[in-house]
Design a protein around this motif. Structure first.
Motif, PDB file in Angstrom:
ATOM      1  N   MET A  44      30.649 -23.525  43.396  1.00  0.00           N
ATOM      2  CA  MET A  44      31.394 -22.292  43.211  1.00  0.00           C
ATOM      3  C   MET A  44      30.589 -21.091  43.726  1.00  0.00           C
ATOM      4  O   MET A  44      31.137 -20.217  44.378  1.00  0.00           O
ATOM      5  N   GLN A  45      29.299 -21.076  43.403  1.00  0.00           N
ATOM      6  CA  GLN A  45      28.447 -19.970  43.825  1.00  0.00           C
ATOM      7  C   GLN A  45      28.315 -19.946  45.341  1.00  0.00           C
ATOM      8  O   GLN A  45      28.299 -18.878  45.958  1.00  0.00           O
ATOM      9  N   GLN A  46      28.253 -21.115  45.952  1.00  0.00           N
ATOM     10  CA  GLN A  46      28.144 -21.201  47.413  1.00  0.00           C
ATOM     11  C   GLN A  46      29.437 -20.702  48.072  1.00  0.00           C
ATOM     12  O   GLN A  46      29.410 -20.054  49.117  1.00  0.00           O
ATOM     13  N   ARG A  47      30.561 -20.980  47.445  1.00  0.00           N
ATOM     14  CA  ARG A  47      31.854 -20.542  47.980  1.00  0.00           C
ATOM     15  C   ARG A  47      31.959 -19.013  47.953  1.00  0.00           C
ATOM     16  O   ARG A  47      32.420 -18.392  48.908  1.00  0.00           O
ATOM     17  N   VAL A  48      31.521 -18.371  46.873  1.00  0.00           N
ATOM     18  CA  VAL A  48      31.528 -16.913  46.747  1.00  0.00           C
ATOM     19  C   VAL A  48      30.592 -16.308  47.798  1.00  0.00           C
ATOM     20  O   VAL A  48      30.918 -15.313  48.451  1.00  0.00           O
ATOM     21  N   LEU A  49      29.432 -16.925  47.976  1.00  0.00           N
ATOM     22  CA  LEU A  49      28.477 -16.456  48.975  1.00  0.00           C
ATOM     23  C   LEU A  49      29.064 -16.558  50.385  1.00  0.00           C
ATOM     24  O   LEU A  49      28.928 -15.640  51.201  1.00  0.00           O
ATOM     25  N   THR A  50      29.743 -17.649  50.683  1.00  0.00           N
ATOM     26  CA  THR A  50      30.374 -17.846  51.992  1.00  0.00           C
ATOM     27  C   THR A  50      31.452 -16.786  52.226  1.00  0.00           C
ATOM     28  O   THR A  50      31.530 -16.183  53.308  1.00  0.00           O
ATOM     29  N   ILE A  51      32.277 -16.529  51.227  1.00  0.00           N
ATOM     30  CA  ILE A  51      33.341 -15.521  51.356  1.00  0.00           C
ATOM     31  C   ILE A  51      32.724 -14.133  51.566  1.00  0.00           C
ATOM     32  O   ILE A  51      33.171 -13.354  52.414  1.00  0.00           O
ATOM     33  N   ALA A  52      31.672 -13.813  50.816  1.00  0.00           N
ATOM     34  CA  ALA A  52      31.004 -12.517  50.960  1.00  0.00           C
ATOM     35  C   ALA A  52      30.405 -12.375  52.354  1.00  0.00           C
ATOM     36  O   ALA A  52      30.476 -11.301  52.974  1.00  0.00           O
ATOM     37  N   LEU A  53      29.798 -13.439  52.884  1.00  0.00           N
ATOM     38  CA  LEU A  53      29.233 -13.396  54.239  1.00  0.00           C
ATOM     39  C   LEU A  53      30.315 -13.229  55.300  1.00  0.00           C
ATOM     40  O   LEU A  53      30.138 -12.481  56.265  1.00  0.00           O
ATOM     41  N   ILE A  54      31.438 -13.890  55.129  1.00  0.00           N
ATOM     42  CA  ILE A  54      32.543 -13.774  56.092  1.00  0.00           C
ATOM     43  C   ILE A  54      33.102 -12.347  56.072  1.00  0.00           C
ATOM     44  O   ILE A  54      33.372 -11.752  57.117  1.00  0.00           O
ATOM     45  N   ILE A  55      33.251 -11.780  54.873  1.00  0.00           N
ATOM     46  CA  ILE A  55      33.743 -10.397  54.771  1.00  0.00           C
ATOM     47  C   ILE A  55      32.745  -9.438  55.411  1.00  0.00           C
ATOM     48  O   ILE A  55      33.117  -8.528  56.161  1.00  0.00           O
ATOM     49  N   GLY A  56      31.463  -9.638  55.138  1.00  0.00           N
ATOM     50  CA  GLY A  56      30.430  -8.790  55.747  1.00  0.00           C
ATOM     51  C   GLY A  56      30.409  -8.911  57.254  1.00  0.00           C
ATOM     52  O   GLY A  56      30.256  -7.917  57.973  1.00  0.00           O
ATOM     53  N   LEU A  57      30.556 -10.143  57.759  1.00  0.00           N
ATOM     54  CA  LEU A  57      30.588 -10.363  59.204  1.00  0.00           C
ATOM     55  C   LEU A  57      31.803  -9.678  59.832  1.00  0.00           C
ATOM     56  O   LEU A  57      31.697  -9.023  60.870  1.00  0.00           O
ATOM     57  N   GLY A  58      32.953  -9.805  59.179  1.00  0.00           N
ATOM     58  CA  GLY A  58      34.165  -9.158  59.684  1.00  0.00           C
ATOM     59  C   GLY A  58      34.021  -7.645  59.710  1.00  0.00           C
ATOM     60  O   GLY A  58      34.411  -6.982  60.678  1.00  0.00           O
ATOM     61  N   PHE A  59      33.439  -7.082  58.668  1.00  0.00           N
ATOM     62  CA  PHE A  59      33.204  -5.640  58.604  1.00  0.00           C
ATOM     63  C   PHE A  59      32.237  -5.195  59.704  1.00  0.00           C
ATOM     64  O   PHE A  59      32.460  -4.188  60.381  1.00  0.00           O
ATOM     65  N   SER A  60      31.182  -5.970  59.907  1.00  0.00           N
ATOM     66  CA  SER A  60      30.194  -5.641  60.947  1.00  0.00           C
ATOM     67  C   SER A  60      30.814  -5.691  62.331  1.00  0.00           C
ATOM     68  O   SER A  60      30.571  -4.829  63.170  1.00  0.00           O
ATOM     69  N   VAL A  61      31.620  -6.702  62.593  1.00  0.00           N
ATOM     70  CA  VAL A  61      32.273  -6.832  63.902  1.00  0.00           C
ATOM     71  C   VAL A  61      33.233  -5.667  64.130  1.00  0.00           C
ATOM     72  O   VAL A  61      33.297  -5.117  65.230  1.00  0.00           O
ATOM     73  N   SER A  62      33.966  -5.254  63.103  1.00  0.00           N
ATOM     74  CA  SER A  62      34.893  -4.127  63.275  1.00  0.00           C
ATOM     75  C   SER A  62      34.140  -2.825  63.543  1.00  0.00           C
ATOM     76  O   SER A  62      34.563  -2.008  64.345  1.00  0.00           O
ATOM     77  N   LEU A  63      32.995  -2.620  62.876  1.00  0.00           N
ATOM     78  CA  LEU A  63      32.182  -1.433  63.145  1.00  0.00           C
ATOM     79  C   LEU A  63      31.636  -1.455  64.563  1.00  0.00           C
ATOM     80  O   LEU A  63      31.636  -0.442  65.264  1.00  0.00           O
ATOM     81  N   LEU A  64      31.177  -2.613  64.985  1.00  0.00           N
ATOM     82  CA  LEU A  64      30.635  -2.764  66.330  1.00  0.00           C
ATOM     83  C   LEU A  64      31.719  -2.524  67.384  1.00  0.00           C
ATOM     84  O   LEU A  64      31.479  -1.846  68.389  1.00  0.00           O
ATOM     85  N   ALA A  65      32.913  -3.047  67.146  1.00  0.00           N
ATOM     86  CA  ALA A  65      34.021  -2.857  68.093  1.00  0.00           C
ATOM     87  C   ALA A  65      34.401  -1.381  68.200  1.00  0.00           C
ATOM     88  O   ALA A  65      34.653  -0.871  69.296  1.00  0.00           O
TER      89      ALA A  65
END
Length: 157
Positions: free
Chosen positions: A1-22
């Motif tokens: 469960m903890q790994q799943r939350v971490l994965t979701i948080a990383l995906i959201i962070g990656l998506g946010f970073s890509v949108s800022l970069l774009a």
């Protein structure tokens, strides 16, 4: 469960970073990409008014366009061929003429704020006569089009 939350948080962070970069790259210009480039000029000049509505031939101001690779920036003397007589927009001049007729007085010469900048640069007084002791200055226009050396634009068309 903890790994799943971490994965979701990383995906959201990656998506946010890509949108800022774009969004940062969308404002970034490549060399010689001047699409939408419109720097502020020392005098607000409108090609839409002069060449469009008034239908002044481009070569009247840019005489070098007929024989040179570059159209060139016209001298202030070219502006004064018309603006010795035209000192303000037509509707403002008409309002002053009507007001002067109504008040039974001679009309005042109205000079627009932008043309005042031209007259100041050329060291002209209110009667458009040279001011003794002052030296006329050229208008420091900001270059808009700067083609690379390998590009050639002919103005003959």
């Amino acid at each position: 469960m903890q790994q799943r939350v971490l994965t979701i948080a990383l995906i959201i962070g990656l998506g946010f970073s890509v949108s800022l970069l774009a969004s940062a790259f969308s404002a970034w210009r490549l060399p010689d990409n001047q699409q939408g480039y419109a720097p502020e000029q020392p005098i607000a000049y409108s090609h839409r008014l002069h060449a469009g509505e008034l239908q002044i031939d481009c070569k009247f101001c840019h005489s070098a366009a007929a024989s040179s690779r570059y159209a060139g920036i016209p001298s202030s003397d070219v502006c004064m061929k018309c603006h010795r007589f035209v000192t303000a927009p037509y509707n403002v001049t008409q309002q002053e003429l009507q007001l002067a007729d109504k008040e039974k007085r001679p009309p005042k010469t109205i000079v627009s704020a932008e043309l005042k900048k031209l007259y100041d640069a050329l060291a002209l007084d209110d009667k458009l006569q040279p001011i003794p002791g002052r030296t006329p200055q050229s208008i420091p226009w900001v270059r808009i089009h700067n083609l690379p050396d390998y590009a050639c634009f002919y103005h003959q068309a």
